[in-house]
Motif scaffolding. Structure first.
Motif, PDB file in Angstrom:
ATOM      1  N   GLY A  40      -3.996 -10.209  -4.899  1.00 45.35           N
ATOM      2  CA  GLY A  40      -5.304 -10.483  -5.504  1.00 45.35           C
ATOM      3  C   GLY A  40      -6.295 -10.431  -4.622  1.00 45.35           C
ATOM      4  N   ALA A  58      -3.689  -2.331  -6.349  1.00 48.88           N
ATOM      5  CA  ALA A  58      -2.762  -3.028  -7.385  1.00 48.88           C
ATOM      6  C   ALA A  58      -1.547  -1.860  -7.394  1.00 48.88           C
ATOM      7  N   TYR A  64       0.829  -2.656 -10.170  1.00 47.74           N
ATOM      8  CA  TYR A  64      -0.098  -2.294 -11.294  1.00 47.74           C
ATOM      9  C   TYR A  64       0.647  -1.978 -12.624  1.00 47.74           C
ATOM     10  N   LEU A  67       0.617  -5.657 -13.859  1.00 38.02           N
ATOM     11  CA  LEU A  67      -0.697  -6.072 -14.418  1.00 38.02           C
ATOM     12  C   LEU A  67      -1.089  -5.463 -15.853  1.00 38.02           C
ATOM     13  N   LEU A 103      -1.005 -13.544 -13.788  1.00 38.78           N
ATOM     14  CA  LEU A 103      -2.268 -13.555 -13.957  1.00 38.78           C
ATOM     15  C   LEU A 103      -3.422 -14.469 -13.299  1.00 38.78           C
ATOM     16  N   LEU A 106      -3.209 -13.952  -9.617  1.00 40.47           N
ATOM     17  CA  LEU A 106      -3.971 -12.978  -9.102  1.00 40.47           C
ATOM     18  C   LEU A 106      -5.456 -12.819  -9.290  1.00 40.47           C
TER      19      LEU A 106
END
Length: 331
Positions: A40, A58, A64, A67, A103, A106
């Protein structure tokens, strides 16, 4: 549990589920979460620079797909999940569904970069642009080569998608900046487009705001705490994010190799924006220096030793990040 298995190892055209990562947050070890936090920070550092996308980092760092999967799971169905369990269990179920721990760490990493590195990077962009752009140029070049090696069995379709992405990024990077006074609906639209660019590797969300003539308005709103503009932009970002990530998830799950070729083209095209040697319209060096020139045409000389050294440093760091991401996904 590690990040969701990448479909890159499977048949390129076969549907590949990206849903498994939605439950990963409940069993990530502290070491894995620290790794997410560091990734992050790298994404945040990239997003600070207009022309460099956090989505590129990412993709290279191996998070990626996780995410995209986590963001695309946010929607009205979360209320149904909450109602099925109810109370604390319902909240836990929703938390796991959106991979919220992933999340959260990150976002903490991205926020850390914005609070600690934004001033440094801005100072370098204002005072040593040649050197900071050289570093990111090397980073992006290495990223393109790494991603090209991931694409299996090149065919006409994938070559066409790569060229399409490259041309699109070059055209976007070469567009003249708009200088309009944006209305609220326009700011909503600008926020939606910018957040899509932030997720899409190769295109910078901050640069999109510059192109659309909304960058200064957003910065001024943040500085003056104009919550009407701030919430309008946030609403646009939320809308664009929810719609775009669902479409991108669908593409990645069914046409991973083709989508990767397109995304790699976007990243390759962004090299036009991060070319180190820039001058203004009169051939001088200042904050308006956006015209690319050859190294030997640069007013103060090409500075080969420093620029090439910084390019190599960027390439080495992104290669190490790619190796770390691959190693983490296989663990």
């Amino acid at each position: 549990m590690t990040a969701s298995p990448s479909p890159r190892q499977n048949e390129p055209s076969a549907p590949q589920p990206l849903d498994k990562s939605s439950t990963a947050a409940s069993s990530d070890s502290p070491k894995q979460l620290f790794g997410v936090y560091i990734r992050g920070m790298a994404m945040g550092a990239a997003d600070i620079v207009p022309g460099v996308s956090g989505g590129t980092i990412a993709l290279i760092a191996g998070i990626y797909e996780r995410l995209i999967n986590a963001l695309s799971s946010i929607g009205p169905n979360l209320w149904q999940i909450f109602r099925q369990e109810g109370g604390i269990k319902g909240l836990v179920a929703v938390w796991r569904q959106v991979d919220a721990t992933f999340l959260l760490f990150l976002l903490l990493g991205i926020a850390t970069s914005f609070t600690t590195l934004a001033g440094i990077i801005k100072h370098l962009l204002d005072n040593q642009p040649l050197f900071i752009w050289s570093f990111f140029f090397g980073l992006v070049v290495a990223t393109v080569f790494i991603l090209l090696s991931e694409i299996q069995r090149w065919n006409i379709g994938r070559v066409a998608l790569f060229v399409t992405g490259l041309v699109a990024a070059v055209v976007i990077s070469s567009l003249p900046l708009l200088t309009t006074t944006p209305s609220l609906p326009y700011l909503f639209f600008a926020g939606a487009v910018a957040i899509c660019a932030m997720i899409l590797p190769g295109i910078s969300g901050s640069f999109i705001l510059l192109l659309l003539g909304a960058y200064d308005a957003v910065l001024e709103a943040v500085h003056s705490l104009n919550f009407t503009i701030i919430f309008t932009v946030i609403a646009g970002m939320a809308t664009g994010l929810l719609l775009f990530t669902r479409a991108l998830k669908w593409l990645l799950s069914r046409y991973y190799q083709a989508t990767l070729a397109l995304l790699t083209g976007f990243i390759a095209g962004s090299l036009v924006k991060v070319w180190p040697w820039k001058v203004d319209a009169l051939g001088a060096l200042n904050s308006n220096a956006i015209n690319n020139v050859m190294p030997w045409q640069y007013p103060t000389g090409p500075h080969w030793l420093t620029t090439v050294g910084l390019m190599l440093l960027g390439a080495i760091l992104v290669s190490l990040l790619s190796w770390w991401g691959t190693r983490s996904n296989r663990a």
